[in-house]
Design a protein around this motif. Sequence first.
Motif, PDB file in Angstrom:
ATOM      1  N   UNK A  17       0.822  -1.206   0.000  1.00 57.28           N
ATOM      2  CA  UNK A  17       0.000   0.000   0.000  1.00 57.28           C
ATOM      3  C   UNK A  17       0.863   1.266   0.000  1.00 57.28           C
ATOM      4  N   UNK A  18       1.918   1.256   0.816  1.00 59.21           N
ATOM      5  CA  UNK A  18       2.749   2.460   0.937  1.00 59.21           C
ATOM      6  C   UNK A  18       3.851   2.517  -0.114  1.00 59.21           C
ATOM      7  N   UNK A  38       3.667   2.750  -7.427  1.00 56.87           N
ATOM      8  CA  UNK A  38       2.413   3.496  -7.550  1.00 56.87           C
ATOM      9  C   UNK A  38       1.641   3.471  -6.237  1.00 56.87           C
ATOM     10  N   UNK A  39       2.357   3.260  -5.149  1.00 59.93           N
ATOM     11  CA  UNK A  39       1.739   3.201  -3.829  1.00 59.93           C
ATOM     12  C   UNK A  39       1.348   4.577  -3.318  1.00 59.93           C
ATOM     13  N   UNK A  40       0.787   4.607  -2.118  1.00 59.23           N
ATOM     14  CA  UNK A  40       0.258   5.855  -1.562  1.00 59.23           C
ATOM     15  C   UNK A  40       1.347   6.883  -1.298  1.00 59.23           C
ATOM     16  N   UNK A  41       2.517   6.425  -0.847  1.00 60.48           N
ATOM     17  CA  UNK A  41       3.557   7.383  -0.463  1.00 60.48           C
ATOM     18  C   UNK A  41       4.918   6.676  -0.362  1.00 60.48           C
ATOM     19  N   UNK A  42       5.455   6.200  -1.488  1.00 60.29           N
ATOM     20  CA  UNK A  42       6.663   5.360  -1.456  1.00 60.29           C
ATOM     21  C   UNK A  42       7.885   6.036  -0.838  1.00 60.29           C
ATOM     22  N   UNK A  63       3.155  13.144   6.224  1.00 60.31           N
ATOM     23  CA  UNK A  63       3.255  12.804   7.644  1.00 60.31           C
ATOM     24  C   UNK A  63       2.257  11.715   8.038  1.00 60.31           C
ATOM     25  N   UNK A  64       1.155  11.611   7.302  1.00 59.65           N
ATOM     26  CA  UNK A  64       0.183  10.548   7.582  1.00 59.65           C
ATOM     27  C   UNK A  64       0.843   9.174   7.528  1.00 59.65           C
ATOM     28  N   UNK A  96      -4.555  10.737   1.759  1.00 59.63           N
ATOM     29  CA  UNK A  96      -3.579  11.156   0.755  1.00 59.63           C
ATOM     30  C   UNK A  96      -4.197  11.959  -0.388  1.00 59.63           C
ATOM     31  N   UNK A  97      -5.467  12.329  -0.248  1.00 60.20           N
ATOM     32  CA  UNK A  97      -6.151  13.030  -1.340  1.00 60.20           C
ATOM     33  C   UNK A  97      -5.914  14.532  -1.311  1.00 60.20           C
ATOM     34  N   UNK A  98      -5.566  15.073  -0.145  1.00 59.21           N
ATOM     35  CA  UNK A  98      -5.388  16.530  -0.048  1.00 59.21           C
ATOM     36  C   UNK A  98      -3.964  16.928  -0.380  1.00 59.21           C
TER      37      UNK A  98
END
Length: 293
Positions: A72-73, A77-81, A86-87, A291-293
Amino acid sequence: MKFQFSGHDSFICKHFWLKKGFDFINSDGNFNEEAAVVKLGVGKNMVTSINYWLKAFGITNGANESSELGKFIFEDNGADPYLENLSSIWLLHYHLIKTGKASIYSLFFNEFRKARFEFTKDHLINFIKRKLEGGQQNSFTTNTINSDVAVFIRSYLRPNFKESKIDVEDDYSNLLIDLDLIDGYQSENTEGKLVDWYKVENKQRIDLPFQLILYTILDNESYSDSVSFKELLSGHNSPGSVFALSEEGLYQKIEQINNSYKDIVYTESAGIRQLQFNKKPNKWRVLHECYKN
């Protein structure tokens, strides 16, 4: 509970280590091979430490395979590799406590803090020794426990500029310091000597997304369709315990959850405060909202 200490070789987890280790595993890398030193570009002890932290944060499992969280991370193409949000650090902090692979983190946030917010290293060391007394796991040495406590504190405490420049630069690459969970100060003891003290205060945690709070609730297998506010504030692996949230801070997050999800209702009746789920959303979809904002 089987306690686990050591394995980090006295290294805190550096900011880029989890991505580096994740990519290594997914390119069929083997931490036990000598080539790992070259492929990872670090010393042999650091190779061992990276392997340890991957498991401690729940990025890999016991068979050195990528977990759902790791994918996921850290997938390309993950959320925040590259851990720019900070999330992601809050999320990793939660899983570090939940996995229990590094016992000191769960023991501290779930138990030790309930007795004291301010402490010295000796307080924490003695607490751990008491947990081990009388059990079948009293084989841990004092040096092992001391090392675990030192790494734990360094994991969250911002570097002291009185230390050497090398130490400061090293600790500023630490993964967890931006959470600002531990503060440090010095105080004289009865002998007039300065002693290092640390504190973790319950706060509102403005930078902690309410969606992450909801994710941890959905991720907790012990919660039913109705969870009391008290349990969410101080229960085992609860958002209040894990994130050191104040009562007001938790209430604000729950209000945001209540206002954002029509199938989740917060009620107060006859002095009983509860979060109720008419239908539980998918926890990974909830997490994506961070992670949308």
